[in-house]
Design a protein around this motif. Structure first.
Motif, PDB file in Angstrom:
ATOM      1  N   VAL A 165       6.877  14.033   7.049  1.00 19.79           N
ATOM      2  CA  VAL A 165       6.327  12.732   6.562  1.00 19.79           C
ATOM      3  C   VAL A 165       7.193  11.801   7.560  1.00 19.79           C
ATOM      4  O   VAL A 165       8.422  11.993   7.275  1.00 19.79           O
ATOM      5  CB  VAL A 165       6.556  12.797   5.456  1.00 19.79           C
ATOM      6  N   MET A 166       6.481  10.783   7.926  1.00 19.13           N
ATOM      7  CA  MET A 166       7.330   9.817   8.677  1.00 19.13           C
ATOM      8  C   MET A 166       7.219   8.433   7.904  1.00 19.13           C
ATOM      9  O   MET A 166       6.272   7.916   7.953  1.00 19.13           O
ATOM     10  CB  MET A 166       6.830   9.468  10.052  1.00 19.13           C
ATOM     11  N   LEU A 167       8.476   7.999   7.631  1.00 17.44           N
ATOM     12  CA  LEU A 167       8.372   6.563   6.864  1.00 17.44           C
ATOM     13  C   LEU A 167       8.920   5.280   7.825  1.00 17.44           C
ATOM     14  O   LEU A 167      10.130   5.328   8.114  1.00 17.44           O
ATOM     15  CB  LEU A 167       9.442   6.520   5.635  1.00 17.44           C
ATOM     16  N   HIS A 168       8.143   4.444   8.067  1.00 16.44           N
ATOM     17  CA  HIS A 168       8.433   3.455   8.946  1.00 16.44           C
ATOM     18  C   HIS A 168       9.434   2.438   8.199  1.00 16.44           C
ATOM     19  O   HIS A 168       9.587   2.418   7.119  1.00 16.44           O
ATOM     20  CB  HIS A 168       7.032   2.569   9.336  1.00 16.44           C
ATOM     21  N   GLY A 169       9.872   1.474   9.253  1.00 21.43           N
ATOM     22  CA  GLY A 169      10.995   0.545   8.783  1.00 21.43           C
ATOM     23  C   GLY A 169      10.260  -0.736   8.256  1.00 21.43           C
ATOM     24  O   GLY A 169       8.779  -0.911   8.483  1.00 21.43           O
ATOM     25  N   CYS A 170      10.949  -1.826   7.984  1.00 16.62           N
ATOM     26  CA  CYS A 170      10.495  -3.108   7.803  1.00 16.62           C
ATOM     27  C   CYS A 170       9.615  -3.693   8.965  1.00 16.62           C
ATOM     28  O   CYS A 170      10.104  -3.685  10.035  1.00 16.62           O
ATOM     29  CB  CYS A 170      11.569  -4.093   6.947  1.00 16.62           C
ATOM     30  N   ALA A 198      11.358  11.942   7.357  1.00 17.60           N
ATOM     31  CA  ALA A 198      12.225  11.546   7.918  1.00 17.60           C
ATOM     32  C   ALA A 198      11.752   9.605   7.777  1.00 17.60           C
ATOM     33  O   ALA A 198      10.796   9.348   7.343  1.00 17.60           O
ATOM     34  CB  ALA A 198      12.280  11.778   9.461  1.00 17.60           C
ATOM     35  N   GLY A 199      12.666   8.994   8.205  1.00 21.11           N
ATOM     36  CA  GLY A 199      12.600   7.472   8.223  1.00 21.11           C
ATOM     37  C   GLY A 199      13.361   6.863   8.927  1.00 21.11           C
ATOM     38  O   GLY A 199      14.434   7.044   9.432  1.00 21.11           O
ATOM     39  N   LEU A 200      13.008   5.436   9.446  1.00 19.72           N
ATOM     40  CA  LEU A 200      14.014   4.351   9.971  1.00 19.72           C
ATOM     41  C   LEU A 200      14.437   3.185   8.997  1.00 19.72           C
ATOM     42  O   LEU A 200      13.434   2.832   8.477  1.00 19.72           O
ATOM     43  CB  LEU A 200      13.185   3.826  11.278  1.00 19.72           C
ATOM     44  N   SER A 201      15.683   2.843   8.875  1.00 16.94           N
ATOM     45  CA  SER A 201      15.827   1.800   8.136  1.00 16.94           C
ATOM     46  C   SER A 201      15.567   1.748   6.647  1.00 16.94           C
ATOM     47  O   SER A 201      15.936   2.761   5.904  1.00 16.94           O
ATOM     48  CB  SER A 201      15.370   0.373   8.567  1.00 16.94           C
ATOM     49  N   ALA A 202      14.773   1.009   6.117  1.00 15.40           N
ATOM     50  CA  ALA A 202      14.189   1.021   4.711  1.00 15.40           C
ATOM     51  C   ALA A 202      13.608   2.490   4.591  1.00 15.40           C
ATOM     52  O   ALA A 202      13.404   2.717   3.448  1.00 15.40           O
ATOM     53  CB  ALA A 202      13.403  -0.177   4.490  1.00 15.40           C
ATOM     54  N   GLY A 203      12.753   2.773   5.645  1.00 17.73           N
ATOM     55  CA  GLY A 203      12.080   4.250   5.533  1.00 17.73           C
ATOM     56  C   GLY A 203      13.252   5.340   5.310  1.00 17.73           C
ATOM     57  O   GLY A 203      12.754   6.461   4.629  1.00 17.73           O
ATOM     58  N   ALA A 204      14.233   5.139   6.002  1.00 20.44           N
ATOM     59  CA  ALA A 204      15.320   6.279   5.999  1.00 20.44           C
ATOM     60  C   ALA A 204      15.932   6.134   4.548  1.00 20.44           C
ATOM     61  O   ALA A 204      15.973   7.183   4.091  1.00 20.44           O
ATOM     62  CB  ALA A 204      16.300   6.017   7.165  1.00 20.44           C
TER      63      ALA A 204
END
Length: 437
Positions: free
Chosen positions: A183-188, A266-272
């Motif tokens: 599952v990949m959660l994008h950032g803002c 996993a995610g980046l920024s807000a996604g992280a």
């Protein structure tokens, strides 16, 4: 026109930003050109502009994804197949050809803004503004692979998502195999499509035979498409965004040949930050977690504290649930991150250590310095259990900012210079399987 002596955003610039946000690039260009030539009346004042203490969206809305009810397991159409084989342009070239490409006058303005000493909210990244307008590039996929569009409805509402199915998936099913799911959660300001292009995870999915699901945060939930990691209602099991993401994950597991012991997030920024929340609220669902430029669990509980935490790190110690299962974790953070201070990455690691200590397992801590001509210098911390398995990895990237390390320049918030965070996350993930009991 020099605004460096002011501590507020020039009114005409705020208005131009709003025009760009809504896709009215021509009007924004005219406003900026008139102002630079002195032919403008500044009727906009700080009183009637938007609150500077809000998370703002610099990305135009993307079209609503179609419901996947009729396309969930469909094969690509002949037309789609033809498009895949005939479109030989790279994602970078398509980004340059995008109709949303910034006009030269606006691009010039964004370059000038970088020199202004104004106190913009930290959620607005001027360097990423031009990239933010090109966040919906459709990735190129191999023949027989699929990048499905879907809308998942649950008790917590509806969200769109994209699901990548590698070309080798059909063969795996025919052989009776079950594949991993990430599952990949994008950032803002990002989209699933942009995040897929920037991280290159679809390519790794082909190599390692994985499914990748990219949930989408709509502007109706957050105007900047941020996952609401700072809201108490979205930090708990059984409600809000964590419940929706958990239900989506379970739906993909049930609908496809997924190995439930090899599901990762996993995610980046807000996604992280939301990925960290998922590990705390649904530890039985995920075998490992990847965190890039994120924030610790419950490090903020409202918007003002979120903005402060992003700048300086949390000033409080969250009350972690007792006896909670530890989810193995790999963390990346640049020490020159001006959007999410590296102190946040350190606090994620501190929380993870507390969880590990509570497990009462024998642990070995190892720290290494890594560097090459193709990569930033890295300080790497590994916490290894008595079976020789990495339970925690922390990659402190010296000189890096708020970008996905080793990502493609065709995506937003990426830095092609290594380390390759996607590759290292995949390696770490596939070492771990979910255990019961």
């Amino acid at each position: 026109m020099d605004f460096s002596k002011f501590n507020i955003t020039p009114p005409h610039l705020k208005e131009a930003m709003e025009l760009m946000k809504s896709g009215r690039l021509k009007e924004a260009t005219t406003l900026i050109q008139n102002n630079l030539s002195g032919n403008v009346s500044d009727s906009t004042t700080p009183d009637n502009t938007s609150n500077a203490n809000t998370m703002k969206d610099v990305t135009p809305d993307r079209p609503t994804l179609q419901d996947s009810a009729t396309t969930k397991k469909s094969k690509p159409t002949e037309k789609a197949k033809s498009t895949k084989t005939e479109n030989r342009t790279t994602p970078e070239e398509r980004a340059n050809q995008s109709p949303n490409k910034l006009p030269d006058s606006i691009q010039s303005l964004t370059d000038k803004i970088k020199n202004f000493k104004i106190d913009l909210p930290s959620m607005i990244d001027i360097n990423g503004m031009s990239a933010g307008l090109n966040t919906h590039i459709e990735p190129t996929i191999p023949e027989n692979a699929q990048f499905l569009q879907g809308t998942f409805k649950s008790s917590q509402g509806s969200h769109d998502y994209r699901l990548y199915i590698p070309a080798s998936y059909t063969q795996a099913v025919e052989q009776g195999l079950h594949v991993p799911l990430i599952v990949m959660l994008h950032g803002c300001t990002q989209s699933p499509e942009d995040f897929a292009v920037g991280t290159g995870m679809n390519e790794l999915a082909e190599q390692y035979q994985c499914l990748i699901v990219y949930p989408a945060q709509p502007v109706s939930a957050n105007p900047n498409r941020c996952w609401n990691w700072f809201k108490p209602t979205d930090q708990q099991q059984g409600q809000g965004e964590p419940a929706w993401l958990a239900e989506l994950t379970q739906s993909i597991i049930k609908g496809y040949a997924v190995d439930p012991s090899r599901v990762y997030i996993a995610g980046l920024s807000a996604g992280a930050a939301m990925a960290v929340i998922m590990a705390e609220t649904y530890p039985e669902l995920y075998a490992a977690i990847g965190v890039h430029s994120g924030l610790a669990y419950r490090s903020a509980t409202n918007l003002p504290s979120a903005l402060m935490t992003m700048r300086k790190g949390s000033t409080s110690s969250p009350n972690l649930a007792p006896n909670q299962k530890f989810v193995p974790m790999i963390v990346f953070h640049g020490d020159q991150d001006q959007t999410v201070n590296i102190r946040n990455g350190e606090q994620i690691v501190e929380q993870a250590k507390l969880r590990l200590q509570a497990q009462k397992m024998t642990l070995d801590r190892q720290q290494h310095e890594i560097g090459s001509k193709k990569s930033y210098r890295i300080t790497q911390l590994k916490v290894i259990d008595d079976k020789g398995l990495n339970q925690l990895e922390y990659w402190k990237i010296h000189g890096a900012g708020h970008n996905w390390a080793g990502g493609s320049s065709a995506g937003s918030y990426t830095d092609p210079k290594g380390p390759d965070a996607s590759k290292e996350m995949m390696r770490f993930f596939l070492q771990h399987e979910q255990t019961t009991g």
